[in-house]
Design a protein around this motif. Structure first.
Motif, PDB file in Angstrom:
ATOM      1  N   ASP A 128     -10.742  86.024 -60.357  1.00  0.00           N
ATOM      2  CA  ASP A 128      -9.802  84.907 -60.314  1.00  0.00           C
ATOM      3  C   ASP A 128      -9.889  84.108 -59.016  1.00  0.00           C
ATOM      4  OD1 ASP A 128      -8.700  85.133 -62.825  1.00  0.00           O
ATOM      5  OD2 ASP A 128      -6.984  86.331 -62.194  1.00  0.00           O
ATOM      6  N   GLN A 129     -10.239  84.780 -57.896  1.00  0.00           N
ATOM      7  CA  GLN A 129     -10.326  84.053 -56.628  1.00  0.00           C
ATOM      8  C   GLN A 129     -11.519  83.118 -56.570  1.00  0.00           C
ATOM      9  OE1 GLN A 129      -9.552  87.246 -56.868  1.00  0.00           O
ATOM     10  NE2 GLN A 129      -7.657  87.569 -55.755  1.00  0.00           N
ATOM     11  N   ASN A 332       1.992  80.531 -61.152  1.00  0.00           N
ATOM     12  CA  ASN A 332       2.718  80.491 -59.888  1.00  0.00           C
ATOM     13  C   ASN A 332       4.206  80.249 -60.114  1.00  0.00           C
ATOM     14  OD1 ASN A 332       0.170  80.694 -58.800  1.00  0.00           O
ATOM     15  ND2 ASN A 332       0.522  79.172 -57.217  1.00  0.00           N
ATOM     16  N   ALA A 333       5.001  81.303 -59.876  1.00  0.00           N
ATOM     17  CA  ALA A 333       6.461  81.233 -59.927  1.00  0.00           C
ATOM     18  C   ALA A 333       7.027  81.079 -61.332  1.00  0.00           C
ATOM     19  CB  ALA A 333       6.986  80.131 -59.014  1.00  0.00           C
ATOM     20  N   PHE A 334       6.270  81.445 -62.358  1.00  0.00           N
ATOM     21  CA  PHE A 334       6.776  81.421 -63.730  1.00  0.00           C
ATOM     22  C   PHE A 334       6.259  82.644 -64.481  1.00  0.00           C
ATOM     23  CE2 PHE A 334       7.021  76.976 -62.517  1.00  0.00           C
ATOM     24  CZ  PHE A 334       8.229  76.567 -63.076  1.00  0.00           C
ATOM     25  N   ASN A 458      -6.891  76.866 -49.906  1.00  0.00           N
ATOM     26  CA  ASN A 458      -5.991  76.002 -50.666  1.00  0.00           C
ATOM     27  C   ASN A 458      -6.684  75.272 -51.803  1.00  0.00           C
ATOM     28  OD1 ASN A 458      -3.671  76.544 -49.112  1.00  0.00           O
ATOM     29  ND2 ASN A 458      -4.384  75.151 -47.521  1.00  0.00           N
ATOM     30  N   GLN A 459      -8.027  75.223 -51.791  1.00  0.00           N
ATOM     31  CA  GLN A 459      -8.738  74.472 -52.821  1.00  0.00           C
ATOM     32  C   GLN A 459      -8.878  75.265 -54.113  1.00  0.00           C
ATOM     33  OE1 GLN A 459     -10.107  76.208 -50.487  1.00  0.00           O
ATOM     34  NE2 GLN A 459     -12.250  76.744 -50.842  1.00  0.00           N
ATOM     35  N   ASN A 460      -8.509  76.534 -54.098  1.00  0.00           N
ATOM     36  CA  ASN A 460      -8.697  77.365 -55.276  1.00  0.00           C
ATOM     37  C   ASN A 460      -7.577  77.185 -56.293  1.00  0.00           C
ATOM     38  OD1 ASN A 460     -10.410  78.686 -53.134  1.00  0.00           O
ATOM     39  ND2 ASN A 460     -10.940  79.927 -54.907  1.00  0.00           N
ATOM     40  N   THR A 461      -7.870  77.573 -57.526  1.00  0.00           N
ATOM     41  CA  THR A 461      -6.865  77.482 -58.573  1.00  0.00           C
ATOM     42  C   THR A 461      -5.603  78.248 -58.171  1.00  0.00           C
ATOM     43  OG1 THR A 461      -8.598  77.309 -60.249  1.00  0.00           O
ATOM     44  CG2 THR A 461      -6.404  77.943 -61.006  1.00  0.00           C
ATOM     45  N   TRP A 462      -5.779  79.455 -57.679  1.00  0.00           N
ATOM     46  CA  TRP A 462      -4.672  80.246 -57.152  1.00  0.00           C
ATOM     47  C   TRP A 462      -4.859  80.357 -55.639  1.00  0.00           C
ATOM     48  CZ3 TRP A 462      -6.711  81.575 -61.980  1.00  0.00           C
ATOM     49  CH2 TRP A 462      -5.790  81.475 -63.045  1.00  0.00           C
ATOM     50  N   PRO A 463      -4.218  79.475 -54.874  1.00  0.00           N
ATOM     51  CA  PRO A 463      -4.452  79.419 -53.431  1.00  0.00           C
ATOM     52  C   PRO A 463      -4.053  80.713 -52.717  1.00  0.00           C
ATOM     53  CG  PRO A 463      -3.341  77.439 -54.197  1.00  0.00           C
ATOM     54  CD  PRO A 463      -3.287  78.427 -55.324  1.00  0.00           C
ATOM     55  N   GLY A 484       1.162  83.690 -56.431  1.00  0.00           N
ATOM     56  CA  GLY A 484       0.690  83.762 -57.797  1.00  0.00           C
ATOM     57  C   GLY A 484       1.304  84.858 -58.633  1.00  0.00           C
ATOM     58  N   ASP A 485       1.647  86.014 -58.052  1.00  0.00           N
ATOM     59  CA  ASP A 485       2.229  87.087 -58.849  1.00  0.00           C
ATOM     60  C   ASP A 485       3.216  87.864 -58.000  1.00  0.00           C
ATOM     61  OD1 ASP A 485       0.321  88.604 -57.294  1.00  0.00           O
ATOM     62  OD2 ASP A 485      -1.154  88.152 -58.822  1.00  0.00           O
ATOM     63  N   TYR A 486       2.820  89.077 -57.583  1.00  0.00           N
ATOM     64  CA  TYR A 486       3.712  89.856 -56.734  1.00  0.00           C
ATOM     65  C   TYR A 486       3.529  89.538 -55.257  1.00  0.00           C
ATOM     66  CZ  TYR A 486       4.504  92.621 -60.937  1.00  0.00           C
ATOM     67  OH  TYR A 486       4.837  93.024 -62.200  1.00  0.00           O
ATOM     68  N   GLY A 487       2.746  88.510 -54.934  1.00  0.00           N
ATOM     69  CA  GLY A 487       2.510  88.158 -53.547  1.00  0.00           C
ATOM     70  C   GLY A 487       3.772  87.779 -52.796  1.00  0.00           C
TER      71      GLY A 487
END
Length: 526
Positions: A128-129, A332-334, A458-463, A484-487
């Motif tokens: 994913d990264q 992200n956050a949902f 920051n340029q990635n889909t999941w920064p 993105g998740d539990y971060g």
């Protein structure tokens, strides 16, 4: 929506919802229940703090529940042998997008089929990264670029031997659909599914959803302030969905998802040419899921009977004697949860506005409703299971150095070069770039300032924002801050290593981003 006396979203359930919102620090969520020809829907809590309440029409990111829509459009193409005879479940993808689809081995490139991509059995792990590292411009350009990146990403299993969840393969599926039809996936979804079902509160991508906010407001996503535990939240910026396409681009309401669920339960002729398409194709199990070690998988004391499996955009299994088809979504956050029980003509959908923890709340609430429908008392503690998962994640983050480097010299060795010589941009053809710089805002153990290496992805889909913590010699751990998740609760931590060449200059950076690769790292050249 039907408001008869047998409404399961009653006062008792309202109380349970509030308990879950408080326990998991979720500002708001909405729930819909489909039971035969009846539908109930209700909003709880806040869509936008401090005062905009959730309603059944509130829009949420639906995350990976998008995958079922992508698979459904592919099924329509497979059914249409006059219009798209070249698209079959066993068609190799390289025959459909020959110039773009290449994997790390020739065998995988030639053999991976449409069915393989939609059932997570291609041999390619998440990576994913890597997503978004070279994408840009329009959505179609971003999707094509991500597909072309896959040739540079290591495979970690033989084809069709192992379940490995992979968002990128549903992006591949979107690219296949758009290439063979000449239409965007969003346009096809609207024309072939959403409009026939009257789903007027469903959109493909952030821009479409924002354009309709006057009619259907989009909830904000939040991260709770766990560090201070003071009841406050941080608003998370709405995520662009141009990169994720068929893997997670849908934004919708529980009102509309109830219509989608009912159409699947009834085999709606408005969607598919054959009434058996859903059952025999989309819901047919393809890949066995691994047995969970957290108590929710098969085995003694588990929630489910026997092994689970992945179909095409759906997970399937048996819960308390009934077969179900389910998918979670996380963006992200949902968080989203959709589960269907065809035998009972029953479905539940829940949408919430925190990362990770909304899924925890939804899981308890959804299975509570299913238990009530079955007329059985609760027998599995989903809260305990999810709290244990969070504690395990925190423990793994806190003990990462000991796990990655069990034998270290005392005292640790200094770096080979001054820290400033490790700065600069490192490149990988699949993962893009990592630019390291010195940051003097870090804190030393003595309380003073220290200089550390950082990288902003920051340029990635999941920064991700990476902080490189020195361990010994040229070995580090990369501590990731992300939403993105539990971060938001505990960081992700990866092993990292630098290589210094014979000329005394740094030549490469390795980061252990992909767990399926074991001790192998993704190596970026300087």
């Amino acid at each position: 929506m039907n408001q008869q006396s047998n409404n399961p979203l009653d006062e008792e359930f309202d109380q349970l919802v509030q308990e879950q919102l408080d326990l998991w620090h979720v500002p708001g969520l909405s729930i819909a229940v489909v039971d035969g020809d009846q539908t109930w829907a209700k909003g709880y809590g806040m869509a936008t703090l401090p005062s905009t309440r959730v309603t059944p029409s509130t829009l949420f990111y639906a995350g990976s529940t998008t995958k079922a829509f992508t698979a459904a459009i592919m099924a329509m193409l497979v059914e249409d042998n006059d219009g798209y005879p070249q698209v079959q479940w066993d068609t190799p993808i390289s025959q459909l997008i020959r110039d773009d689809f290449v994997l790390a081995t020739e065998y995988a490139t030639q053999q991976v089929t449409v069915e393989d991509a939609l059932s997570h059995r291609t041999g390619l792990p998440r990576h994913d990264q890597a997503l978004g590292s070279t994408a840009g411009g329009s959505s179609s350009t971003a999707v094509r670029d991500i597909v072309r990146q896959l040739r540079h990403l290591p495979l970690t299993a033989e084809l069709r031997t192992k379940y490995q969840y992979n968002n990128a393969m549903f992006i591949v599926a979107a690219h296949v659909i758009e290439t063979v039809t000449g239409e965007t996936l969003g346009a096809l979804l609207a024309r072939r599914i959403w409009e026939p079902l009257g789903m007027s509160e469903t959109y493909f991508g952030l821009e479409e959803a924002r354009g309709a906010e006057d009619e259907n407001p989009l909830a904000h996503g939040y991260a709770y302030n766990y560090a201070d535990d003071d009841g406050t939240y941080r608003v998370i910026e709405w995520m662009s969905l141009a990169d994720v396409s068929g893997a997670g681009s849908v934004i919708s309401s529980v009102n509309d998802y109830a219509k989608w669920a009912r159409a699947l339960l009834t085999g709606s002729p408005a969607l598919f040419a054959s009434p058996t398409t859903v059952r025999e194709h989309l819901w047919r199990a393809r890949t066995l899921l691994p047995v969970d070690q957290d108590g929710s998988g098969s085995g003694s004391g588990s929630a489910f009977t026997g092994p689970g499996a992945y179909a095409l955009g759906w997970e399937t299994g048996v819960y308390r004697g009934v077969e179900f088809f389910e998918h979670q979504g996380g963006m992200n956050a949902f968080g989203a949860e959709l589960i269907l029980i065809p035998e009972l003509q029953y479905a539940v959908v829940a949408l919430g506005n925190t990362a990770g923890t909304s899924n925890c709340a939804e899981q308890t609430l959804v299975y509570h409703l299913i238990d009530r429908k079955l007329g059985k008392p609760r027998f599995f503690d989903w809260d305990a299971k999810n709290l244990a998962l969070l504690e395990r994640g925190k423990h793994e983050a806190a003990t990462a150095i000991a796990r990655f480097y069990p034998s270290l010299p005392s005292p640790p060795l200094p770096t080979t070069l001054p820290l400033s010589l490790y700065t600069g941009t490192y490149l990988h053809p699949g993962y893009g770039s990592v630019t390291l710089y010195l940051d003097e805002t870090g804190s030393s153990e003595g309380g003073g300032s220290s200089v550390i290496l950082r990288a902003d992805r920051n340029q990635n889909t999941w920064p991700e924002i990476l902080r490189f913590q020195h361990v010994s010699g040229d070995f580090f751990v990369a501590v990731s801050e992300h939403d993105g998740d539990y971060g938001a609760i505990y960081p992700s931590v990866y092993p990292a290593e630098f290589r210094v060449g014979a000329a005394g200059k740094v030549i490469a950076l390795g980061v252990g981003w992909e767990k399926e690769m074991g001790e192998e790292k993704i190596w970026f050249k300087y």
